[in-house]
Design an enzyme around this catalytic site. Structure first.
Site, PDB file in Angstrom:
ATOM      1  N   SER A  16       1.003  -1.251   0.177  1.00 23.60           N
ATOM      2  CA  SER A  16       0.026  -0.009  -0.091  1.00 23.60           C
ATOM      3  C   SER A  16       1.005   1.230   0.021  1.00 23.60           C
ATOM      4  O   SER A  16       1.719   1.402  -0.903  1.00 23.60           O
ATOM      5  CB  SER A  16      -0.879   0.000   1.248  1.00 23.60           C
TER       6      SER A  16
ATOM      7  N   ASP B 134     -10.524  -3.311  -4.979  1.00 24.73           N
ATOM      8  CA  ASP B 134     -10.065  -2.796  -3.927  1.00 24.73           C
ATOM      9  C   ASP B 134     -10.671  -1.113  -3.804  1.00 24.73           C
ATOM     10  O   ASP B 134     -10.809  -0.509  -4.765  1.00 24.73           O
ATOM     11  CB  ASP B 134      -8.381  -2.476  -4.422  1.00 24.73           C
TER      12      ASP B 134
ATOM     13  N   HIS C  84      -8.315  -4.894  -0.554  1.00 23.43           N
ATOM     14  CA  HIS C  84      -6.899  -4.082  -0.202  1.00 23.43           C
ATOM     15  C   HIS C  84      -6.221  -4.778   0.823  1.00 23.43           C
ATOM     16  O   HIS C  84      -6.485  -4.865   1.977  1.00 23.43           O
ATOM     17  CB  HIS C  84      -7.393  -2.627   0.201  1.00 23.43           C
TER      18      HIS C  84
END
Length: 432
Positions: A212, A346, A377
């Protein structure tokens, strides 16, 4: 009297049938909502891959079959990006192990203290080489998070040393030593950790991994300076958004509940910042009381970034902060093999942002872009029906890709060396 009785007896039997019809309609409606919310009709499929036709890429896909096989999430809920994301956010991972590591402290020039945890391998690497994973977690995360522990444990068992950066200010029991904490794209602490690893283990090759926000940091780090790519075998980025400026607009939209996620992440950031209130807003800090007041009322990451985060590095505006801290302006400078992984469902990364990695993979032969249908995610859970497995698809694909790169490095043909001038056709002939 007889007429009344006949009327009663002709109407009464129809009432249960009518109520049964209403019940069936209600059940059908509930089932429809469940099917839609859980996305049960969505098919399973292999990742959609974007890459150039090169000898290396063919070797990687052959040696890393997980990239070409179906990713199959848990049947009942795994096709919902929201549930995958929620399970990651709440639990991190299922039955997470507890790898043992040593915490390292690195003083920075501005008085800050970077920390990272070092985990030694639990087995010999199959290549016979010394290989270290240098790992950058997601926003506000550190080595104690369950998904990091699971990934580290899996990597250790495959013969990798792991160094995990603890984002500045993220560890709950470690005080800041200067009025600065981690930001969206500051690479200083990650660079210090990589420098320590290179100096301490001069024979070790590096695998760079970012999750991320960490994906943004590692790609920016590699692209900032060519020397940062020395001794790096490859890089893997998972679930990053590539451009904070472009993501800013999507985070204010209610599509896919993105505004709600924005609120939750902002609330978490507020807690982290306020836990260091004495250092960040005390004597010697650039912050003032009015900024602290605006922090309390902030309901989005953008408000926090504008009032607090951008000022750690003296950016004049939120736009300048997002432009200078996003890897989109540096990622094209990366020349080592690069695997970019994202998921269609996501809820944090809008599909419009995925044109960045896709275009990059179409233009640069060292880049492979893998886009899964499901995974949410940083979820990517696997399992048969209801209960997920401890190890996720994400953990497996990173380690398998890294191992394939180690194999390639050991047996690659001469024409693939950095100094070789041979063309691709000759190389393909030599390896066929």
């Amino acid at each position: 009297m007889n007429t009344h009785e006949s009327e009663v007896y002709t109407v009464a039997p129809e009432m249960p049938a009518m109520f049964d019809g209403m019940k069936l309609a209600a059940v059908a409606t509930v089932l429809y909502v469940i099917v839609r919310c859980l996305n049960l009709k969505s098919p399973t499929a292999p990742p959609d891959l974007t890459f150039q036709d090169t000898t290396l890429n063919h070797f990687l896909l052959k040696s890393c079959p997980i990239l070409t096989k179906e990713y199959i999430p848990p049947l009942l809920w795994g096709k919902s990006g929201h549930l995958q994301t929620a399970l990651y956010g709440k639990l991190g991972r299922v039955s997470s192990p507890h790898p043992f590591g040593l915490r390292k402290y690195l003083p920075m020039q501005d008085g800050a203290t970077a920390t990272f945890d070092l985990f030694e391998p639990l087995a010999d690497h199959q290549s016979g080489e010394d290989v270290t994973m240098v790992i950058c977690p997601g926003i506000g995360n550190h080595s104690e998070k369950h998904y990091i522990r699971t990934f580290v444990d899996h990597s250790q068992k495959q013969g990798y040393r792991c160094a995990v950066l603890n984002h500045l200010g993220a560890l709950p029991n470690i005080e800041l030593t200067s009025p600065r904490m981690f930001t969206y794209g500051c690479t200083w602490e990650f660079a210090a950790m990589v420098g320590f690893i290179k100096k301490t283990y001069p024979q070790s090759k590096l695998i760079v991994v970012g999750f991320s926000l960490g994906g943004n940091i590692v790609c920016k780090f590699l692209g900032e300076n060519r020397t940062n790519q020395e001794r790096v075998l490859c890089c893997v980025s998972v679930c990053q958004g590539y451009s904070a400026l472009r993501a800013q607009e999507t985070f204010l939209q209610w599509d896919q509940c993105r505004r709600f996620y924005n609120f939750l992440m902002a609330d978490n950031m507020k807690k982290i910042i306020l836990s260091h209130r004495g250092v960040l807003f005390g004597v010697g800090s650039k912050m003032v009381d009015s900024e602290l007041s605006r922090l309390y009322t902030a309901t989005s990451l953008m408000q926090i970034d504008d009032n607090i985060m951008r000022k750690f590095h003296g950016h004049n505006s939120l736009k300048e902060y997002y432009e200078k801290e996003s890897c989109v302006h540096y990622i094209h400078n990366i020349n080592v093999p690069l695997l970019l992984v994202n998921s269609v469902d996501d809820p944090l990364v809008h599909n419009s942002l995925l044109t960045i990695p896709r275009t990059l993979a179409e233009k640069k032969e060292n880049v492979v872009f893998a886009l899964t249908l499901h995974g949410g995610h940083l979820g990517f859970f696997e399992g048969a029906v209801l209960f997920p497995q401890p190890l996720t698809w994400m953990d497996k694909v990173i380690v398998d890709y890294a191992t394939a790169m180690c194999q390639w490095e050991k047996q690659k043909p001469p024409c693939q060396s950095k100094d070789a001038q041979s063309n691709q056709t000759t190389c393909q002939e030599n390896t066929s």
